[in-house]
Design a protein around this motif. Structure first.
Motif, PDB file in Angstrom:
ATOM      1  N   ALA A   1      97.301  56.880  73.493  1.00 47.51           N
ATOM      2  CA  ALA A   1      97.206  58.558  72.835  1.00 47.51           C
ATOM      3  C   ALA A   1      98.295  59.645  73.882  1.00 47.51           C
ATOM      4  N   GLU A   2      98.905  58.701  74.756  1.00 49.97           N
ATOM      5  CA  GLU A   2      99.532  59.681  75.782  1.00 49.97           C
ATOM      6  C   GLU A   2     101.420  59.788  74.478  1.00 49.97           C
ATOM      7  N   ASN A   3     100.631  58.466  74.159  1.00 50.41           N
ATOM      8  CA  ASN A   3     102.274  57.816  73.447  1.00 50.41           C
ATOM      9  C   ASN A   3     102.648  57.591  72.172  1.00 50.41           C
ATOM     10  N   THR A   4     101.984  58.864  71.673  1.00 52.09           N
ATOM     11  CA  THR A   4     101.935  58.729  70.132  1.00 52.09           C
ATOM     12  C   THR A   4     101.561  60.526  69.773  1.00 52.09           C
ATOM     13  N   PRO A   5     102.494  60.473  68.824  1.00 52.93           N
ATOM     14  CA  PRO A   5     102.231  61.996  67.974  1.00 52.93           C
ATOM     15  C   PRO A   5     101.058  61.703  66.744  1.00 52.93           C
ATOM     16  N   LEU A   6      99.972  60.225  67.019  1.00 52.32           N
ATOM     17  CA  LEU A   6      99.496  60.456  65.725  1.00 52.32           C
ATOM     18  C   LEU A   6      98.338  61.034  66.591  1.00 52.32           C
ATOM     19  N   LEU A   7      97.004  61.563  65.816  1.00 49.24           N
ATOM     20  CA  LEU A   7      95.840  62.360  66.103  1.00 49.24           C
ATOM     21  C   LEU A   7      95.009  60.521  66.833  1.00 49.24           C
ATOM     22  N   LEU A   8      94.495  60.474  67.790  1.00 45.87           N
ATOM     23  CA  LEU A   8      93.375  58.966  67.411  1.00 45.87           C
ATOM     24  C   LEU A   8      91.943  59.352  68.084  1.00 45.87           C
ATOM     25  N   LEU A   9      91.294  59.302  66.763  1.00 42.37           N
ATOM     26  CA  LEU A   9      89.930  59.715  66.462  1.00 42.37           C
ATOM     27  C   LEU A   9      89.405  58.028  67.546  1.00 42.37           C
ATOM     28  N   GLY A  10      88.760  58.724  68.367  1.00 44.82           N
ATOM     29  CA  GLY A  10      88.343  57.472  69.349  1.00 44.82           C
ATOM     30  C   GLY A  10      86.552  57.271  68.602  1.00 44.82           C
ATOM     31  N   MET A  11      86.470  55.870  68.815  1.00 43.90           N
ATOM     32  CA  MET A  11      85.164  55.655  68.790  1.00 43.90           C
ATOM     33  C   MET A  11      84.838  53.939  69.572  1.00 43.90           C
ATOM     34  N   GLY A  12      84.445  54.636  70.727  1.00 44.86           N
ATOM     35  CA  GLY A  12      84.118  53.686  71.256  1.00 44.86           C
ATOM     36  C   GLY A  12      85.389  53.259  72.077  1.00 44.86           C
TER      37      GLY A  12
END
Length: 267
Positions: free
Chosen positions: A173-184
């Motif tokens: 998450a800290e090394n991508t511009p993608l929005l990471l939608l976390g499930m677990g």
């Protein structure tokens, strides 16, 4: 000319990721759930394409809505492209696509914001051992990292990050511009994503380990069903006993008009 909407844009959500904001996201299936999420202030909703209607868009209010294009129900790139455009024209803010990279790229090349899926991908989980965590080994974690990097290259907006170790999720998450939608995926994904049925406690599927339940709607629904059966039974009893319908449920006719009606019939 239509009014500009107040709901967030892709640019807004990217800015919130950069600022370190924690986003909330729910998978909803009814207009009531969408309205409740909007009223509560949920940031993002996920709705599967067959349930995506203008009424659902209206119910979702200012929520940013991801519309899920059903993997397997669509096949070719053109199938996905047509479905994605249809979703966007109905007011979607992005689409979810778990198809191949070339199909995801086709959507991205047409400027459609695409959310992909990494880690445990339910529709493809036979390759990673079924419904279990992904990325618990160095090689597995690297595979998730590499997948995210490929999604960056083709232009995806975000990705659902499902059931991966929290430290791996944080590193990605800290090394991508993608929005990471976390499930677990721990506390460091950009959004925390749950199913409304798990939050409300009425899911028919096994509740995942990462879910937290805040209400017991299953018991309430069961109570309401018992009340339905009881009410219907009372209705049956009233009809059989003659208690329903009563005079207050009948339409009256004056004696004069009724006698005139009978005389018309020769009675």
């Amino acid at each position: 000319m239509g009014m500009y909407h107040a709901r967030p844009t892709v640019a807004d959500l990217r800015a919130r990721k950069t600022a370190g904001d924690k986003l909330t996201m729910l998978f909803v299936e009814t207009e009531d759930e969408a309205r409740a999420a909007a009223e509560a202030g949920i940031d993002m909703l996920s709705v599967v394409a067959p349930l995506w209607t203008p009424a659902m868009r209206a119910a979702a209010g200012d929520c940013f809505v991801q519309v899920g294009l059903l993997y397997g129900a669509l096949c070719t790139g053109e199938d996905y492209l047509r479905a994605a455009h249809a979703a966007m024209q109905t007011g979607a803010d992005c689409v979810y696509c778990a198809a191949s990279l070339d199909i995801q790229k086709l959507l991205c090349d047409n400027a459609i914001p695409v959310v992909a899926h990494v880690g445990l991908i339910p529709s493809q989980c036979t390759w990673t051992g079924g419904f279990r965590a992904v990325g618990k080994t160095a090689a597995g974690a690297r595979a998730v990292w590499d997948h995210v990097k490929r999604l960056e290259e083709i232009g995806c907006f975000g990705a659902e990050l499902e059931v991966v170790p929290d430290r791996v999720a944080r590193m990605i998450a800290e090394n991508t511009p993608l929005l990471l939608l976390g499930m677990g995926a721990g506390a460091h994904a950009d959004a925390q994503y749950l199913f409304a049925e798990d939050v409300l406690g009425h899911g028919v599927n096994k509740r995942p380990r990462h879910a937290r339940t805040y209400r017991n709607f299953a018991a309430e629904f069961e109570r309401l069903q018992r009340e339905r059966v009881a009410a219907f039974g009372e209705f049956i009893a009233d009809v059989k006993s003659g208690d329903y319908p009563g005079p207050e449920h009948a339409v009256s006719i004056s004696d004069e008009e009724f006698e005139s009606f009978l005389s018309e019939l020769g009675r």
